[in-house]
Design an enzyme around this catalytic site. Structure first.
Site, mmCIF file in Angstrom:
data_model
loop_
_atom_site.group_PDB
_atom_site.id
_atom_site.type_symbol
_atom_site.label_atom_id
_atom_site.label_comp_id
_atom_site.label_asym_id
_atom_site.label_seq_id
_atom_site.Cartn_x
_atom_site.Cartn_y
_atom_site.Cartn_z
ATOM 1 N N ALA A 57 -2.877 -3.322 3.642
ATOM 2 C CA ALA A 57 -2.822 -3.632 2.201
ATOM 3 C C ALA A 57 -2.312 -5.047 1.951
ATOM 4 O O ALA A 57 -2.683 -5.681 0.961
ATOM 5 C CB ALA A 57 -1.935 -2.613 1.493
ATOM 6 N N VAL A 82 -0.318 2.769 1.023
ATOM 7 C CA VAL A 82 0.985 2.378 1.563
ATOM 8 C C VAL A 82 1.901 3.598 1.412
ATOM 9 O O VAL A 82 2.122 4.082 0.303
ATOM 10 C CB VAL A 82 1.569 1.150 0.829
ATOM 11 C CG1 VAL A 82 2.760 0.606 1.601
ATOM 12 C CG2 VAL A 82 0.520 0.066 0.662
ATOM 13 N N ILE A 83 2.379 4.077 2.555
ATOM 14 C CA ILE A 83 3.140 5.336 2.561
ATOM 15 C C ILE A 83 4.564 5.053 3.009
ATOM 16 O O ILE A 83 4.794 4.594 4.133
ATOM 17 C CB ILE A 83 2.453 6.362 3.492
ATOM 18 C CG1 ILE A 83 0.995 6.569 3.063
ATOM 19 C CG2 ILE A 83 3.216 7.688 3.471
ATOM 20 C CD1 ILE A 83 0.171 7.436 4.002
ATOM 21 N N ALA A 86 6.128 6.385 6.293
ATOM 22 C CA ALA A 86 5.619 5.870 7.561
ATOM 23 C C ALA A 86 5.984 4.419 7.797
ATOM 24 O O ALA A 86 5.614 3.855 8.811
ATOM 25 C CB ALA A 86 4.106 6.056 7.595
ATOM 26 N N THR A 87 6.680 3.782 6.865
ATOM 27 C CA THR A 87 6.929 2.358 7.045
ATOM 28 C C THR A 87 8.275 1.901 6.501
ATOM 29 O O THR A 87 8.583 2.147 5.340
ATOM 30 C CB THR A 87 5.824 1.493 6.391
ATOM 31 O OG1 THR A 87 6.293 0.151 6.338
ATOM 32 C CG2 THR A 87 5.460 1.947 5.020
ATOM 33 N N HIS A 89 8.953 -1.187 5.989
ATOM 34 C CA HIS A 89 8.755 -2.319 5.077
ATOM 35 C C HIS A 89 7.788 -1.988 3.942
ATOM 36 O O HIS A 89 7.091 -2.828 3.411
ATOM 37 C CB HIS A 89 8.377 -3.595 5.829
ATOM 38 C CG HIS A 89 7.154 -3.513 6.676
ATOM 39 N ND1 HIS A 89 7.033 -2.724 7.785
ATOM 40 C CD2 HIS A 89 5.973 -4.156 6.569
ATOM 41 C CE1 HIS A 89 5.847 -2.887 8.323
ATOM 42 N NE2 HIS A 89 5.177 -3.742 7.598
HETATM 43 N N1 INI Z 1 -0.329 -1.511 5.611
HETATM 44 C C1 INI Z 1 -0.822 -0.562 4.778
HETATM 45 O O1 INI Z 1 -1.903 -0.752 4.188
HETATM 46 N N2 INI Z 1 -0.129 0.594 4.576
HETATM 47 C C2 INI Z 1 1.051 0.835 5.198
HETATM 48 O O2 INI Z 1 1.632 1.939 4.958
HETATM 49 C C3 INI Z 1 1.564 -0.140 6.082
HETATM 50 N N3 INI Z 1 2.771 0.107 6.812
HETATM 51 O O3 INI Z 1 3.094 1.266 7.033
HETATM 52 O O4 INI Z 1 3.414 -0.815 7.296
HETATM 53 C C4 INI Z 1 0.858 -1.334 6.273
HETATM 54 N N4 INI Z 1 1.302 -2.288 7.094
HETATM 55 C C5 INI Z 1 0.485 -3.364 7.582
HETATM 56 C C6 INI Z 1 0.422 -4.542 6.628
HETATM 57 O O5 INI Z 1 -0.361 -4.234 5.488
HETATM 58 C C7 INI Z 1 -0.220 -5.756 7.303
HETATM 59 O O6 INI Z 1 -1.517 -5.432 7.713
HETATM 60 C C8 INI Z 1 0.557 -6.235 8.528
HETATM 61 O O7 INI Z 1 1.935 -6.425 8.210
HETATM 62 C C9 INI Z 1 -0.035 -7.589 9.034
HETATM 63 O O8 INI Z 1 0.098 -8.601 8.040
#
Ligand code: INI
Length: 154
Positions: A57, A82-83, A86-87, A89
């Site tokens: 995202a 975006v959950i 699970a994250t 950040h």
């Molecule tokens: N990206 C998502 O779309 N959803 C999530 O829940 C997520 N988590 O869990 O971290 C997530 N992380 C990746 C982020 O969007 C970038 O692709 C990554 O940080 C590289 O820039």
């Protein structure tokens, strides 16, 4: 009687881009499916719909901006999941995605629709990726069709 100006749910002849993230693709693929269903039901032709995939995202706004700058589309539909569970950040990814998408819309003057699910749990994400109007991709695409139509009048 005031004059009411609003868009119609008619996508005939209009071009749409979907920018969808692959992160949590068990959800985002359902959102893409919902969006494609809505566009087709509103009369959009298959060749007039293009799907751009990004890693997460966080990357949606940048690609949405490049797509907007091609001036080939009447509206852009941004889809992601975006959950929080699970994250760690979550807040950064969710905030940057929403701020960035709004920024692209205001900067380019094109309807850029926010179809990114931001939820606490996987269960909530599944609920928002269900059938028809319970599918955030479907409702985001309907908003895109309405906005693209409204833009013929304003
Ligand atoms: N990206 C998502 O779309 N959803 C999530 O829940 C997520 N988590 O869990 O971290 C997530 N992380 C990746 C982020 O969007 C970038 O692709 C990554 O940080 C590289 O820039």
């Amino acid at each position: 009687m005031p004059k009411i100006i609003e868009g119609k749910l008619n996508a005939q002849g209009k071009k749409f881009a979907i920018v969808a993230s692959r992160y949590n693709d068990f959800i985002t693929e359902k959102l893409v499916g919902g969006a494609l269903d809505a566009l087709s039901r509103c009369g959009a032709a298959d060749p007039d719909v293009e799907v751009f995939k990004v890693p997460g995202a966080f990357e949606i706004p940048l690609v949405a901006k490049r797509v907007a700058m091609t001036q080939r589309f009447d509206a852009i539909i941004c889809l992601g999941a975006v959950i929080r569970g699970a994250t760690p950040h979550f807040d950064f990814v969710a905030a940057e995605a929403s701020k960035g998408i709004a920024h692209v819309m205001m900067e380019t003057g094109l309807p850029v629709i926010f179809g990114v699910i931001t939820v606490d749990t996987i269960e909530q994400a599944i609920e928002r990726a269900g059938a028809k109007l319970d599918n955030k991709g479907f409702s985001a695409a309907m908003a895109a069709v309405e906005m693209a139509s409204l833009f013929q009048a304003v």
